[in-house]
Design an enzyme around this catalytic site. Structure first.
Site, PDB file in Angstrom:
ATOM      1  N   HIS A 115       0.817  -1.223   0.000  1.00 51.46           N
ATOM      2  CA  HIS A 115       0.000   0.000   0.000  1.00 51.46           C
ATOM      3  C   HIS A 115       0.846   1.267   0.000  1.00 51.46           C
ATOM      4  CE1 HIS A 115       0.396   0.069   4.536  1.00 51.46           C
ATOM      5  NE2 HIS A 115       0.453   1.360   4.279  1.00 51.46           N
ATOM      6  N   ASP A 145       0.021  -7.448   1.400  1.00 49.75           N
ATOM      7  CA  ASP A 145       0.522  -6.087   1.604  1.00 49.75           C
ATOM      8  C   ASP A 145       2.050  -6.049   1.662  1.00 49.75           C
ATOM      9  OD1 ASP A 145       0.251  -3.349   1.797  1.00 49.75           O
ATOM     10  OD2 ASP A 145       0.037  -3.344   3.976  1.00 49.75           O
ATOM     11  N   SER A 218       4.523   2.682   8.021  1.00 49.87           N
ATOM     12  CA  SER A 218       4.155   1.551   7.171  1.00 49.87           C
ATOM     13  C   SER A 218       5.331   1.068   6.336  1.00 49.87           C
ATOM     14  CB  SER A 218       3.006   1.952   6.235  1.00 49.87           C
ATOM     15  OG  SER A 218       1.829   2.156   6.948  1.00 49.87           O
TER      16      SER A 218
END
Length: 473
Positions: A115, A145, A218
């Protein structure tokens, strides 16, 4: 006078006794300084530039185009608002967002989240020593992911990969990343849980921690105290957009397997059966006459799928797959996906109370699942049955759309059926593992059930099937 002296003595004793305990506690706390010094250089900052065609930045009118704020809003799904520059009918507009990553090999391969780099027109990697490189996206897998990117550099500091299976709940861990663009920020906490299943995330047994993770973290690494990477920080649960002590990381062994496939083939190959599953709840276990709630209940089998060809049926409960126990339904997708397509494996099932083992050939997961046909919602004057369902048989055209299945269309749902979640437009496929041939036959089965007993109604809704437990009154 004596009382005052005694209280003072007790206070002094408390101080004397407490100080060694506090010193002992402080001595036992982990020291993260060496970890930060040795592993920090292998963590990178990732800046992503995307061109929005006829759309605007993410946010609200009058909001500055700050890249850290944009990343915050993007990560938590806040859409653009009308009246902003670049909205539909406007000019193309560039957006920027930030993430983290870590160097997997000294020749420039870097792991991050899918992402983070999705829809990126340019990926810029900034190293610990402030050097910057444009990165190439080798591949990204949305289901886990995980993404692998590459920069043209050599002799880079790299991380040491650890074993996430050796992690223990309560063990200290630390994250390094760029929350809100603040590069090489370290936060620490403990492992809160392992093998955590999240909604819509079927292929990752997440590591849950209370490490402070925020937008920009992230894709960054999660370390154990030995300085080994055990996970990739991927998601948080938050009501306000910031850290609330619920952070989720992808186990590094899962990520390494994905990165190896992306590097070798540019795509991911997963095992596939072609079934719909659901949890075996207490009510469903009661309706099937089971004593335990373990396993994965098959709610539907796709026609001509590996499961169909191997003999699996709706209502079967999978207890073991290739020798691995299936405790909850969320265990099955991970185990099947990790199985090499083409392999024949033993599958232990429970069918109508009897244990049985099938030999099943595992297929390869298609890129997109086939779409099931919708059913019509025609009115009728039929009366509702004992649980509140008004039904009618499917037309030949509707049966054809459902691959020839027999079923009963729900015209109206009230009472116990409505409370259980059955709604108008659903198709009833069966009752307690018995196929629904006609409205009369179905209603006779319902009428024969004693009050207070729980039945399991197999329902098709859209492209999925599920068992709905209903207590007959």
């Amino acid at each position: 006078m004596m009382r005052r002296w005694m209280s003072g003595l007790m206070f002094a004793c408390a101080i004397t006794l407490t100080q060694p305990i506090l010193h002992a506690q402080a001595k036992d706390l982990p020291d993260f300084t060496e970890l930060a010094e040795k592993q920090g250089p292998a963590v990178v900052n990732i800046s992503i530039t995307s061109v929005v065609h006829g759309g605007g930045t993410i946010g609200f009118p009058g909001m500055p185009n700050d890249e850290n704020l944009q990343e915050f809003l993007r990560r938590f799904g806040i859409p653009g608002m009308p009246g902003m520059p670049g909205q539909e009918g406007g000019q193309d507009y560039k957006t920027q967002s930030l993430g983290s990553g870590f160097i997997l090999s000294s020749d420039g391969y870097i792991l991050t989240n899918a992402h983070v780099v999705n829809e990126a027109d340019e990926v810029l990697v900034k190293l610990y020593d402030k050097r910057e490189f444009k990165a190439k996206i080798i591949g990204a897998d949305k289901r886990t992911d995980v993404a692998l990117i590459k920069i043209e550099a050599t002799g880079l500091p790299k991380v040491t990969v650890g074993d996430p299976n050796a992690l223990k709940v309560g063990e200290w861990v630390a994250a390094i990343g760029s929350p809100f663009g603040l590069e090489n920020t370290m936060t620490a906490g403990i492992v809160s849980a392992k093998g955590r299943a999240l909604p819509q995330e079927n292929y990752v047994p997440f590591i849950q921690t209370d490490v402070a993770i925020n937008p920009g973290n992230s894709g960054g690494p999660l370390f154990n105290l030995r300085g080994e990477v055990v996970g990739i920080n991927s998601q948080i649960y938050s009501k306000n957009g910031g850290s609330m002590g619920l952070s989720f990381s992808i186990p590094i062994d899962v990520a390494i397997d994905i990165s190896n496939q992306l590097k070798a083939n540019g795509r991911i190959s997963r095992g596939w059966l072609g079934i719909g599953i659901q949890e075996v709840t207490k009510d469903l276990a009661e309706s099937f006459g089971l004593k335990q709630t373990s396993g994965a209940l098959i709610a539907g089998v796709e026609k001509n799928s590996p499961a169909d060809k191997g003999g699996l049926e709706a209502g079967d409960i999978i207890l073991k797959f290739d020798g691995k126990p299936i405790t909850t339904s969320s265990d099955l997708p991970r185990v099947v996906a990790a199985t090499k397509p083409g392999k024949v494996v033993p599958v232990e099932i429970l069918r109508k109370g009897a244990s049985k083992t099938l030999q099943l050939g595992v297929g390869e997961m298609p890129s997109e699942q086939p779409e099931a046909a919708a059913t019509s919602k025609e009115p009728t004057k039929a009366e509702s049955n004992k649980i509140g369902l008004t039904l009618r048989e499917l037309t030949p055209q509707q049966k054809k759309k459902l691959n020839g299945k027999n079923g009963l269309l729900v015209i109206e749902s009230v009472g116990a059926a409505a409370q259980a979640g059955i709604r108008r437009g659903d198709v009833i496929l069966g009752l307690n593992n018995n196929e629904s041939q006609s409205v009369d036959a179905f209603n006779k089965q319902i009428n024969a059930v004693a009050s207070g007993k729980t039945i399991a109604v197999l329902v098709q809704r859209g492209d999925s099937t599920l068992y709905v437990p209903i207590k007959v009154k």
